[in-house]
Design an enzyme around this catalytic site. Structure first.
Site, PDB file in Angstrom:
ATOM      1  CD  GLN A   1      -3.613  -4.336   6.492  1.00 32.35           C
ATOM      2  OE1 GLN A   1      -3.716  -3.299   5.845  1.00 32.35           O
ATOM      3  NE2 GLN A   1      -3.997  -5.501   6.005  1.00 32.35           N
TER       4      GLN A   1
ATOM      5  CG  ASP B   1      -9.668   0.040   4.978  1.00 28.63           C
ATOM      6  OD1 ASP B   1      -9.573  -0.512   3.869  1.00 28.63           O
ATOM      7  OD2 ASP B   1      -8.799  -0.028   5.855  1.00 28.63           O
TER       8      ASP B   1
ATOM      9  CE  LYS C   1      -3.878  -2.392   2.164  1.00 22.43           C
ATOM     10  NZ  LYS C   1      -4.691  -2.713   3.342  1.00 22.43           N
TER      11      LYS C   1
HETATM   12  N1  GUN Z   1      -6.951  -6.650   6.138  1.00 19.49           N
HETATM   13  C1  GUN Z   1      -7.327  -7.418   5.089  1.00 19.49           C
HETATM   14  N2  GUN Z   1      -7.910  -6.655   4.135  1.00 19.49           N
HETATM   15  C2  GUN Z   1      -7.890  -5.376   4.593  1.00 19.49           C
HETATM   16  C3  GUN Z   1      -8.344  -4.144   4.055  1.00 19.49           C
HETATM   17  O1  GUN Z   1      -8.907  -4.058   2.951  1.00 19.49           O
HETATM   18  N3  GUN Z   1      -8.144  -3.050   4.846  1.00 19.49           N
HETATM   19  C4  GUN Z   1      -7.558  -3.129   6.073  1.00 19.49           C
HETATM   20  N4  GUN Z   1      -7.436  -2.004   6.784  1.00 19.49           N
HETATM   21  N5  GUN Z   1      -7.138  -4.251   6.601  1.00 19.49           N
HETATM   22  C5  GUN Z   1      -7.290  -5.389   5.858  1.00 19.49           C
END
Ligand code: GUN
Length: 297
Positions: free
Chosen positions: A101, A124, A57
């Site tokens: 996350q 998100d 990311k």
């Molecule tokens: N963990 C697995 N997928 C995601 C996501 O799309 N966003 C976040 N913040 N954590 C994750």
């Protein structure tokens, strides 16, 4: 139905590259107005999979010219400390989007943390305000994996309108929001959606009815050829690391779909890796640019 050369491959890598070029144009326009989109990426602990996602990311932010602000906290970080950081990020004008996350360590109440994020910075789409607005069909942040699946279908020419979409999995991150998104009235929606999960009886009788099958149950290669009909379009959300002694690393990544078997019947299928994964990150970038537009003035 797959034809002599096999099904069409729905490449998330290729579609992502296309969308990232579109985003670069938008970001350049913002920069002319002296605005650089900013994304805070918060990682608590050192879960290996989370570390890989977060690195990816941050790298994508750098590639596109989005400022990323790294906040790596030790696994011992308290809930209070994390809440204080979120308050700080909520108030920081340079930060347009906040991503925490998940999963978080067990001693931290995950929903409490997600609820503390300013819904206008919730790129998100996990905040209850955004989840609720999605269900109501109102303007909101849609979580990145569902948004990525929808883009993959639309940009590959498989509009879900009027189709029977079967979603395997009912998680808050994928199953539930994708069902809400695809049943929505209007462009990219209008599907007839069935959600199946671990307690569903006669699962195959339902998956066999799918025009579009979205697999998000977290079981390696769960969906077999006998569970789908000829001509199905398959989006595989699964990311599972399995043992493979033929590889130097001793492991390999597979999805929730038996790719080789299901490819014999599918009209189109997304691979793992190179399918939903890159699209999820691209949608995060898209939401961050959108957050600039939605920022409270
Ligand atoms: N963990 C697995 N997928 C995601 C996501 O799309 N966003 C976040 N913040 N954590 C994750």
């Amino acid at each position: 139905m797959a034809g002599k050369r096999g099904p069409k491959l729905i490449s998330g890598t290729q579609l992502s590259a296309e969308i990232r070029e579109e985003l670069k144009v938008e970001i350049a326009t913002l920069k002319k107005k002296k605005i650089t989109p900013g994304l805070a990426v918060v990682l608590v602990g050192s879960d290996p999979a989370s570390e890989v996602y977060v690195r990816s990311k941050r790298k994508t932010c750098a590639d596109l010219g989005i400022n990323s602000y790294a906040h790596d906290l030790p696994v011992t970080c308290t809930e209070r400390k994390l809440l204080d950081l979120i308050t700080k990020l909520n108030d920081d004008k340079k930060v347009h989007g906040i991503l925490v996350q998940v999963p978080l360590p067990k001693h931290i109440n995950e929903q409490k943390i997600l609820n503390a994020i300013d819904p206008y910075k919730d790129v998100d789409g996990f905040h209850p305000m955004n989840v609720g607005r999605l269900l109501n069909g109102e303007e909101c942040f849609v979580s990145c994996t569902p948004a990525g699946c929808q883009e993959m279908l639309m940009r590959s020419g498989y509009n879900p309108a009027g189709k029977h979409v079967v979603v395997l999995g009912r998680s808050n991150i994928v199953g539930k929001p994708i069902a809400a998104l695809l049943m929505q009235k209007g462009m990219g929606g209008d599907a007839t959606v069935t959600v199946c999960h671990s307690r569903t009886k006669n699962l195959s009788s339902i998956t066999k009815q799918a025009d579009i099958l979205i697999a998000a149950i977290g079981i390696p290669e769960f969906v077999k050829a006998r569970m789908v009909k000829d001509g199905v379009v398959v989006i595989d959300v699964g990311v599972n690391r399995i043992e493979d002694k033929t590889r130097k690393s001793g492991t390999r990544l597979v999805g929730d779909v038996d790719f080789k078997g299901v490819s014999k019947k599918a009209r189109a299928i997304s691979p793992v890796p190179g399918g939903v994964g890159p699209m999820t990150i691209t949608m995060l970038m898209k939401n961050t640019v959108k957050a600039v537009r939605r920022a409270k003035k």
